[in-house]
Design an enzyme around this catalytic site. Sequence first.
Site, PDB file in Angstrom:
ATOM      1  CE  LYS A  35      -2.617   3.499   0.982  1.00 55.84           C
ATOM      2  NZ  LYS A  35      -2.643   3.867   2.366  1.00 55.84           N
ATOM      3  N   GLY A  38      -0.621   8.017   0.202  1.00 53.19           N
ATOM      4  CA  GLY A  38      -0.944   9.487  -0.162  1.00 53.19           C
ATOM      5  C   GLY A  38       0.046  10.448  -0.015  1.00 53.19           C
ATOM      6  N   GLY A  71      -5.709  10.444  -1.078  1.00 56.06           N
ATOM      7  CA  GLY A  71      -6.295  11.609  -0.249  1.00 56.06           C
ATOM      8  C   GLY A  71      -5.760  12.846  -0.840  1.00 56.06           C
ATOM      9  CG  ASP A 188      -5.014   2.280   5.072  1.00 58.77           C
ATOM     10  OD1 ASP A 188      -3.872   2.469   4.056  1.00 58.77           O
ATOM     11  OD2 ASP A 188      -5.113   3.324   5.650  1.00 58.77           O
ATOM     12  CE  LYS A 247      -1.544   4.137   7.264  1.00 60.47           C
ATOM     13  NZ  LYS A 247      -2.021   4.301   6.042  1.00 60.47           N
TER      14      LYS A 247
HETATM   15  P1  ADP Z   1      -1.242   7.216   4.431  1.00 61.64           P
HETATM   16  O1  ADP Z   1      -1.433   8.363   3.468  1.00 61.64           O
HETATM   17  O2  ADP Z   1      -0.027   6.462   4.592  1.00 61.64           O
HETATM   18  O3  ADP Z   1      -2.477   6.514   4.534  1.00 61.64           O
HETATM   19  P2  ADP Z   1      -2.518   8.612   6.829  1.00 61.64           P
HETATM   20  O4  ADP Z   1      -2.357   9.934   7.509  1.00 61.64           O
HETATM   21  O5  ADP Z   1      -3.789   8.234   6.237  1.00 61.64           O
HETATM   22  O6  ADP Z   1      -1.115   8.207   5.965  1.00 61.64           O
HETATM   23  O7  ADP Z   1      -2.015   7.609   8.129  1.00 61.64           O
HETATM   24  C1  ADP Z   1      -0.894   7.891   8.984  1.00 61.64           C
HETATM   25  C2  ADP Z   1      -1.144   8.531   9.998  1.00 61.64           C
HETATM   26  O8  ADP Z   1      -1.694   8.024  11.180  1.00 61.64           O
HETATM   27  C3  ADP Z   1       0.034   9.133  10.649  1.00 61.64           C
HETATM   28  O9  ADP Z   1       0.729  10.357  10.054  1.00 61.64           O
HETATM   29  C4  ADP Z   1      -0.269   9.687  11.851  1.00 61.64           C
HETATM   30  O10 ADP Z   1      -0.694  10.927  12.034  1.00 61.64           O
HETATM   31  C5  ADP Z   1      -1.692   8.921  12.399  1.00 61.64           C
HETATM   32  N1  ADP Z   1      -1.482   8.095  13.457  1.00 61.64           N
HETATM   33  C6  ADP Z   1      -2.427   7.962  14.474  1.00 61.64           C
HETATM   34  N2  ADP Z   1      -1.986   7.071  15.572  1.00 61.64           N
HETATM   35  C7  ADP Z   1      -1.222   6.577  15.147  1.00 61.64           C
HETATM   36  C8  ADP Z   1      -0.219   5.478  16.089  1.00 61.64           C
HETATM   37  N3  ADP Z   1      -0.856   5.309  16.950  1.00 61.64           N
HETATM   38  N4  ADP Z   1       0.854   5.143  15.318  1.00 61.64           N
HETATM   39  C9  ADP Z   1       1.400   6.064  14.292  1.00 61.64           C
HETATM   40  N5  ADP Z   1       0.587   6.685  13.410  1.00 61.64           N
HETATM   41  C10 ADP Z   1      -0.612   7.122  14.059  1.00 61.64           C
HETATM   42 MG    MG Z   2      -4.535   7.031   4.898  1.00 60.65          MG
END
Ligand code: ADP
Ligand code: MG
Length: 289
Positions: A35, A38, A71, A188, A247
Amino acid sequence: MTDDPRVRDTHAKAAVLAEALPYIKEFSGKTVVIKYGGHAMEDPSLAELFAQDVVLMRLVGMNPVVVHGGGPQISDLMRRLGKEPEFVDGLRVTDAETVDIVRMALLGKVNPEIVTSVNRHGSYAVGLSGEDAGLITVDRRDERLGFVGDVRRIDPAILERVLREELIPVIATVGVDDDGQAHNVNADTVAGAIASALAAEKLVYLTDVAGIYEDFGDDGSLIAQTDVAGLEHLLVSGKVDEGMVPKVRSCIDALRGGVHRAHVLDGRIPHALLLEFFTREGIGTMVSP
Ligand code: ADP
Ligand code: MG
């Protein structure tokens, strides 16, 4: 050994390649679902290294499958078209116009960009979406959210055909319901469902943090290794929120569904995939069943 730094450097390089040998043997013929986040894909120099890594994985006999989100790119296109993105509980409110924008952003821009950057190294990548050959069927999640789907079924037949040809599928996460209506689906969740459907060896999330934190905000709490029970415990702790929740949930589902390992890796690290697959260094968070 020698004191000549150039010779020492050469020895170090040979050692790294030799270290990769058992891993190349182990993963040859195995399917790995990646995966591509974004955020992790926004930096062009990292995107180029990602493309190299995926091609190298293919060339040593692995079957990489790329699932991408987008996103930030969807929100960007919405604003350019004069629409303000709106979220309920972290999910994008997706009216008919927005679902068109989602398609335009993912299928018109993000997907071909990834495909093209991989194909600069040879003709390997094939762009697909959940609308192709019945790949992703969804159910509407909640009327308030509009065209947001939950994965009901993955039909992996098209992926198996593409993999048999030793190509790299790159999948945009638009799904269709039974009426043929397109829906936005969380990437995810799709990655986890595809990993199960393909009985993948590994599911890897490349994201924009070092891994899963026990307590997000406390740098010392990065989890190096855990299992399904550990993740379930973490979900109820409330210390995991927005982007990490889907995730963690889909890691749990995929590992229950037969996937052998899941990893949450820092996509900001150059060659994160090579480090994880071909060296002794484990990076990020590794989850076993
Ligand atoms: P992606 O584009 O990879 O899906 P997301 O922003 O959707 O990125 O998801 C990753 C984010 O999840 C991290 O940047 C962080 O802000 C958030 N997050 C929330 N809780 C946790 C945690 N317990 N451990 C790691 N990241 C976390
Ligand atoms: Mg995401």
